[in-house]
Design a protein around this motif. Structure first.
Motif, PDB file in Angstrom:
ATOM      1  N   ARG A  17       0.837  -1.208   0.000  1.00  0.00           N
ATOM      2  CA  ARG A  17       0.000   0.000   0.000  1.00  0.00           C
ATOM      3  C   ARG A  17       0.871   1.256   0.000  1.00  0.00           C
ATOM      4  N   ARG A  33      -6.841   2.830  -3.407  1.00  0.00           N
ATOM      5  CA  ARG A  33      -7.772   1.888  -2.796  1.00  0.00           C
ATOM      6  C   ARG A  33      -7.429   0.500  -3.317  1.00  0.00           C
ATOM      7  N   PRO A  34      -7.265  -0.475  -2.412  1.00  0.00           N
ATOM      8  CA  PRO A  34      -6.932  -1.824  -2.872  1.00  0.00           C
ATOM      9  C   PRO A  34      -8.128  -2.465  -3.566  1.00  0.00           C
ATOM     10  N   PHE A  91      -4.132  -1.820  -6.987  1.00  0.00           N
ATOM     11  CA  PHE A  91      -4.772  -0.653  -6.386  1.00  0.00           C
ATOM     12  C   PHE A  91      -5.332   0.231  -7.498  1.00  0.00           C
TER      13      PHE A  91
END
Length: 94
Positions: A17, A33-34, A91
């Motif tokens: 991330r 955002r994953p 992501f």
């Protein structure tokens, strides 16, 4: 609670991330955002897809023979080990 709340101490996920955030920031994009997180090679299209992993214990088992009187005694000595983790992640950035 989001995905990161359940896996706050997962180093590989956290690192993925942070790397995605860094890429997005350097490209002038917003937060990330994953959309997919999996073990290495499980998402497909990975550089490791074509490289099979051999688990040492399985390799040993494949060549193992039953012990008989001529087989030397197995002496196990504890050793320090290094544990690593890696993930593939996708992501999207806003």
């Amino acid at each position: 609670m989001g995905w990161h709340g359940r896996c706050r101490d997962c180093g590989a996920v956290h690192d993925a991330r942070e790397k995605a955030r860094s890429y997005a920031r350097n490209l002038g994009l917003g937060d990330v955002r994953p959309v997919a997180i999996a073990d290495v090679g499980m998402l497909g299209e990975s550089a490791t897809d074509a490289q099979p992993t051999i688990v040492p214990r399985m390799a040993l088992a494949a060549g193992a023979t039953p012990m008989d009187d001529s087989t030397p005694e197995l002496n196990l000595i504890p050793q320090d080990i290094t544990v690593t983790a890696a993930v593939d992640a996708r992501f999207v950035a806003s």
